[in-house]
Design an enzyme around this catalytic site. Structure first.
Site, PDB file in Angstrom:
ATOM      1  N   SER A 147      29.547  37.513  33.974  1.00 43.76           N
ATOM      2  CA  SER A 147      30.432  36.434  34.416  1.00 43.76           C
ATOM      3  C   SER A 147      29.744  35.081  34.339  1.00 43.76           C
ATOM      4  O   SER A 147      28.547  34.971  34.554  1.00 43.76           O
ATOM      5  CB  SER A 147      30.896  36.675  35.857  1.00 43.76           C
ATOM      6  OG  SER A 147      31.704  35.593  36.268  1.00 43.76           O
ATOM      7  N   LYS A 201      32.831  44.150  38.032  1.00 40.30           N
ATOM      8  CA  LYS A 201      33.325  42.949  37.324  1.00 40.30           C
ATOM      9  C   LYS A 201      34.849  42.838  37.437  1.00 40.30           C
ATOM     10  O   LYS A 201      35.396  41.745  37.589  1.00 40.30           O
ATOM     11  CB  LYS A 201      32.895  42.986  35.851  1.00 40.30           C
ATOM     12  CG  LYS A 201      33.413  41.803  35.021  1.00 40.30           C
ATOM     13  CD  LYS A 201      32.914  40.476  35.564  1.00 40.30           C
ATOM     14  CE  LYS A 201      33.209  39.236  34.779  1.00 40.30           C
ATOM     15  NZ  LYS A 201      34.387  39.041  34.034  1.00 40.30           N
ATOM     16  N   HIS A 204      35.527  41.507  40.778  1.00 44.08           N
ATOM     17  CA  HIS A 204      35.143  40.086  40.730  1.00 44.08           C
ATOM     18  C   HIS A 204      36.314  39.265  40.185  1.00 44.08           C
ATOM     19  O   HIS A 204      36.688  38.229  40.741  1.00 44.08           O
ATOM     20  CB  HIS A 204      33.906  39.910  39.836  1.00 44.08           C
ATOM     21  CG  HIS A 204      33.620  38.498  39.415  1.00 44.08           C
ATOM     22  ND1 HIS A 204      34.347  37.839  38.447  1.00 44.08           N
ATOM     23  CD2 HIS A 204      32.695  37.598  39.841  1.00 44.08           C
ATOM     24  CE1 HIS A 204      33.892  36.612  38.293  1.00 44.08           C
ATOM     25  NE2 HIS A 204      32.886  36.443  39.127  1.00 44.08           N
TER      26      HIS A 204
HETATM   27  C1  6PG Z   1      34.151  35.424  34.092  1.00 41.67           C
HETATM   28  C2  6PG Z   1      35.623  35.388  33.817  1.00 41.67           C
HETATM   29  C3  6PG Z   1      35.921  35.882  32.436  1.00 41.67           C
HETATM   30  C4  6PG Z   1      37.282  35.478  31.929  1.00 41.67           C
HETATM   31  C5  6PG Z   1      38.424  36.012  32.738  1.00 41.67           C
HETATM   32  C6  6PG Z   1      39.709  35.305  32.449  1.00 41.67           C
HETATM   33  O1  6PG Z   1      33.806  36.065  35.066  1.00 41.67           O
HETATM   34  O2  6PG Z   1      33.381  34.805  33.348  1.00 41.67           O
HETATM   35  O3  6PG Z   1      36.289  36.187  34.737  1.00 41.67           O
HETATM   36  O4  6PG Z   1      35.687  37.246  32.425  1.00 41.67           O
HETATM   37  O5  6PG Z   1      37.361  34.105  31.869  1.00 41.67           O
HETATM   38  O6  6PG Z   1      38.543  37.347  32.415  1.00 41.67           O
HETATM   39  O7  6PG Z   1      40.699  36.162  32.823  1.00 41.67           O
HETATM   40  P1  6PG Z   1      42.210  35.889  32.626  1.00 41.67           P
HETATM   41  O8  6PG Z   1      42.414  35.446  31.183  1.00 41.67           O
HETATM   42  O9  6PG Z   1      42.839  37.199  32.913  1.00 41.67           O
HETATM   43  O10 6PG Z   1      42.568  34.810  33.583  1.00 41.67           O
END
Ligand code: 6PG
Length: 487
Positions: A147, A201, A204
């Protein structure tokens, strides 16, 4: 993803290159894969990357920091030959079939003991299947959450590896080097058995959805309800980020309000269509919470609100039919800002409480042995939901590793109690104003239910027994009872 066996027009294989051994390989050089690999090279590792798109492979080398060892190759075979053993091969490709395709392409090339890491947002059930599939072939498979977005990948993400415990010591030093640091401590830790890395994750991201929903509601309340301009909103969020609400999401929200639109003279935020996208991780969190079961209503509400937002045309027809007029909230500006601050703080704690309670349950129900103390520790930096509050939760779990819900911690309870009154006050006026605030409301509904020693479900038990002889327990005598109700 099909992986054609084409050869990228690269300097031909030569003796010099052959004698090199690279320490880490990446498959999928989109911006996340490339940045993660460059981050690793910046920390002294010799890295090698492959992508079926040759322009991405070239971009990898051209964006490497001078003096680092970064190589792009045109075939997987080349990558495998140049990696030291046991090979550490990570993929950052779209979740689903592309991950299986990469695994199948690797199988004829790799050897026993090699470590394959999936750093994408894969569904945990796919990860579980892949762990056993590769175990049969004597290969290690690590499902790993990453993330922090593009910048995080380049400068220090929060990393959530799980799965094969035997593989972790081999990748630990590298992951610790590239991860974000908080008080000198790396934001990476082993998240537990099986698919624990991807599970953590996923949750998260569920929390991420919920906090983003709350922020959008608070924006609506202050903007439409309180009449704050974008500049005022910027100031409010900026100040909040300097206090107890400090977090990455509050920080970027403050920035968003000042971003000009390059196509009109307006602020960009006012020109963005009100239809939220999603890639599915929030929905997966809600789905699995129902299976466990663990209540996570703020996350559920956040998923629902994104879905409602996507029905733009239906919403417009319904608005024409019902004509809801959002009324200004009469509360004085300073008080409204204070109430909103406290409401956001309270509701944000509920988001973390629900997500962490879900992980607590999954740790045993799904036999993942997730160490919650480490989860909150590594979420303190690098990830999208990093915030000052995580330090408080870290303290709570250090006192009691098996806390089923952070709301049961005395320190957290003190914080929640201080904010409760202002959330209730804010919701009263918000309800009258017709501004939708489902996230804030469900955070309070969850709190009120979770802290109720008595719930009215005695009536539900009576109804179940009335129409279906489903039986009930009594408050005074042990056992299971059925009554022939008066019908
Ligand atoms: C992270 C984000 C990444 C992504 C999301 C967006 O932790 O870096 O969560 O994994 O930006 O998955 O998710 P959506 O497109 O479903 O909003």
């Amino acid at each position: 993803m099909d992986l054609p066996n084409f050869t990228f027009p690269f300097p031909p294989f030569n003796i010099d290159i052959m004698s090199n051994t690279y320490q880490f390989g990446m498959i999928g050089l989109g911006v996340m894969g490339r940045n993660f690999l460059l981050n690793m090279a910046d920390h002294g590792y010799k890295v090698i990357g492959f992508d079926k798109d040759a322009t991405k492979t070239a971009a990898l080398e051209s964006s490497a920091t001078a003096g680092t060892t970064v190589k792009g190759v045109g075939t997987l075979k080349e990558m495998i030959e140049l990696l030291e053993t046991p090979r550490k091969i990570m993929m950052l490709v779209p979740a689903g079939k592309p991950v299986d395709d990469v695994i199948e392409s690797l199988l004829p090339l790799v050897q026993e003991g090699d470590i394959i890491i999936d750093g994408g947002n894969s569904h945990f059930t796919d990860t579980l299947r892949r762990v056993s599939y590769l175990q049969e072939k004597k290969l290690h498979f690590t499902g790993m959450g990453v993330s922090g977005g593009e910048e995080g990948a380049r400068k220090g993400p929060s990393i959530m590896p799980g799965g094969d415990a035997a593989a972790y010591p081999h990748i630990k030093p590298m992951l610790e080097a590239v991860s974000a640091k908080v008080n000198g401590e790396p934001c990476v830790a082993y998240m537990g058995k099986g698919a624990a890395g991807h599970y953590v994750k996923m949750v998260h991201n569920g929390i991420e959805y919920a906090i983003m929903q709350l922020l959008s509601e608070v924006y609506d309340i202050l903007h439409r309800g309180g009449g704050l301009s974008n500049d005022e909103l910027h100031e409010v969020f900026k100040q909040w980020n300097e206090g107890e609400l400090q977090s990455f999401l509050v920080e970027i929200t403050a920035d968003i309000f000042t971003q000009p639109d390059d196509k009109t003279s307006n602020r960009l935020v006012d020109m963005i269509l009100d239809k939220a996208g999603s890639k599915g991780t929030g929905k997966w969190t809600s789905q699995d919470a129902l299976n466990l079961p663990v209540p996570i209503p703020v996350i559920d509400m956040a998923v629902a609100m994104r879905t409602i937002s996507s029905f733009k045309e239906e919403r417009m027809s319904a608005a024409a039919l019902y004509q809801p007029v959002a009324k200004a909230i009469g509360t004085k500006k300073d008080l409204l800002i204070k109430q909103t601050h406290d409401a956001l703080y309270f509701a944000t704690i509920m988001c973390y409480a629900q997500g962490l309670a879900m992980l607590h349950s999954a740790a045993t129900e799904l036999d993942m042995q997730i160490p919650l103390e480490d989860v909150v520790k590594i979420w303190r930096g690098g990830c999208i939901i990093r915030s000052g509050l995580l330090e408080t939760f870290y303290k709570a779990y250090r006192k009691n590793k098996t806390l089923p819900n952070i709301l049961l911690d005395k320190g957290v309870a003190k914080l929640v109690k201080k904010k409760e009154r202002n959330l209730r006050a804010l919701l009263k006026t918000t309800l009258q104003s017709k501004i939708p605030a489902g996230g804030l409301m469900s955070s309070l509904a969850y709190f009120d239910a979770y802290t109720s020693a008595v719930m009215p479900v005695n009536l539900i038990q009576a109804q179940r027994d009335y129409f279906g002889a489903h039986t009930y327990q009594r408050t005074d005598i042990d056992g299971v009872f059925h009554t022939n109700w008066n019908h």
